[in-house]
Design a protein around this motif. Sequence first.
Motif, short mmCIF file in Angstrom:
data_model
loop_
_atom_site.label_atom_id
_atom_site.label_comp_id
_atom_site.label_asym_id
_atom_site.label_seq_id
_atom_site.Cartn_x
_atom_site.Cartn_y
_atom_site.Cartn_z
N VAL A 208 -40.36 51.43 15.96
CA VAL A 208 -41.24 50.82 15.16
C VAL A 208 -40.28 50.61 13.46
CG1 VAL A 208 -42.64 52.59 13.06
CG2 VAL A 208 -43.29 52.52 15.71
N THR A 209 -38.69 51.27 13.52
CA THR A 209 -38.47 51.45 12.17
C THR A 209 -37.85 50.31 12.37
OG1 THR A 209 -36.07 52.86 13.16
CG2 THR A 209 -38.23 54.25 11.73
N SER A 210 -37.51 49.43 13.26
CA SER A 210 -36.48 48.11 13.57
C SER A 210 -37.23 46.90 13.13
CB SER A 210 -35.94 48.29 15.20
OG SER A 210 -35.10 48.90 14.92
N LEU A 211 -38.63 47.36 13.51
CA LEU A 211 -39.70 46.04 13.35
C LEU A 211 -39.99 46.00 12.05
CD1 LEU A 211 -41.07 45.98 16.62
CD2 LEU A 211 -39.49 44.23 16.02
N THR A 212 -40.53 47.08 11.32
CA THR A 212 -41.14 47.21 10.22
C THR A 212 -40.20 48.26 8.70
OG1 THR A 212 -42.16 49.86 10.76
CG2 THR A 212 -42.52 47.91 11.74
N SER A 213 -40.93 48.24 8.09
CA SER A 213 -40.15 49.00 6.99
C SER A 213 -40.39 50.92 6.51
CB SER A 213 -40.74 48.74 5.11
OG SER A 213 -41.71 48.54 5.58
N PHE A 214 -40.92 51.10 7.61
CA PHE A 214 -41.53 52.32 8.01
C PHE A 214 -40.20 53.24 8.41
CE2 PHE A 214 -44.19 55.66 9.46
CZ PHE A 214 -44.60 56.40 8.99
N THR A 215 -39.49 53.29 7.24
CA THR A 215 -38.01 53.89 7.94
C THR A 215 -38.50 55.61 8.56
OG1 THR A 215 -37.85 54.37 5.25
CG2 THR A 215 -36.51 52.21 7.08
N LEU A 216 -39.31 56.16 7.21
CA LEU A 216 -39.43 57.63 7.46
C LEU A 216 -39.54 58.39 8.90
CD1 LEU A 216 -42.04 58.09 4.39
CD2 LEU A 216 -39.32 58.98 4.49
N LEU A 217 -40.57 57.44 9.47
CA LEU A 217 -40.86 57.94 10.56
C LEU A 217 -39.21 58.21 11.79
CD1 LEU A 217 -43.09 58.12 12.99
CD2 LEU A 217 -42.13 55.79 14.06
N ASP A 218 -38.53 57.47 11.34
CA ASP A 218 -37.10 58.20 12.12
C ASP A 218 -36.88 59.04 11.67
OD1 ASP A 218 -34.80 57.78 13.50
OD2 ASP A 218 -33.22 57.32 11.85
N GLY A 219 -36.96 59.63 10.22
CA GLY A 219 -36.71 61.72 9.93
C GLY A 219 -37.93 61.84 10.99
N VAL A 220 -39.19 61.84 10.95
CA VAL A 220 -40.90 62.80 11.19
C VAL A 220 -39.94 62.90 12.89
CG1 VAL A 220 -42.85 62.06 12.03
CG2 VAL A 220 -42.41 61.52 9.27
#
Length: 339
Positions: A208-220
């Motif tokens: 998800v973080t590689s294909l989108t800008s939703f970098t918060l998912l990494d922390g979640v």
Amino acid sequence: MSKRWRELCKVESDRNKDSFWSLLKKGNTSSATAAVGNTAVAIVKGVAAVMTGSGAMFASTMHSIADAVNQGFVFAGSVLAEKKPTPRFPTGFGRVINLFCMIAVIVVTVMAYETIREGFHLLAHPSESHGFWINFIILLISIGVDGFVLHKAMKEIVHESRSEAKGFAIVAAAFKNVGRAAPPTRLVFYEDLVATTGAFLALIAVVVTSLTSFTLLDGVSTILIGLLMVAVAFRVGYDNMVGLIGVAAPREVEEKVAQLIFSHGEVTDIYSMRILQEGRYYHVEGLIELKRGMTLAEADDIKFKVRDTLLLDPAIADVTIGIIEDNGVRNWQPQEAGV
């Protein structure tokens, strides 16, 4: 005669000695396999986490390190737990494994704290990771390795609980009978269940973080993996605390022991019985009622026959049986499920 007796005693003593290799062979195979597998996975994940800067990969690395350390401790404990009783420790070393598992709980808790702290750091300061294909391939390998160890632990649970299951039925049987497995097997099962789930969560975060800008998912995802580690620490800690105190054997084991006792026709009732579970072994104490009119010699013969029958079960470590004459009252009532 005296010389011959000393020779026989020496032979028996030599037979009962604990050699290093004999103890090593008796160690828990699930924890040994898991320790080797997770060590290799942790090294590969650690390199990938440094190269790519992925928080999810860092969390997964921490989990694999915790698993490898824990399972190494647990294997060592399972080997020591197989030592035979000595004059100084007449009840044996079965509960040593519970102590080693408690050390493993401390390791998991520390790693969980570091993982959760890193997750909150990534939420506050999200960063883009790179090296998508490195993370993707390594996490797929991790899922495969952890899944293999988990499947092996499930098969070990089925074996130790003496359940009959094949194919996909092993999964259901493992979840149902995990409480009857030895402490090392339970720890491997819980840890690799979470490890497989954690690697899957990390894989989703990487994609998800590689294909989108939703970098918060990494922390979640990092925080979720840390919380799963806390859950494992709590569960394993509780199981081993109970084991150190001493826990009654499962109802199925009690019923099986009762059936073996009643297989002797001279036994009319079980006045009382207590079965204590220690690691993967059981200690049986009971008072049985025999038919009226038997001589003391006949009653003693029956007592020893009952004891020998129970000791044929490799999971029963020792048996202490007392005998009384039938009192005409039905005393034996199996314990209720869940008690």
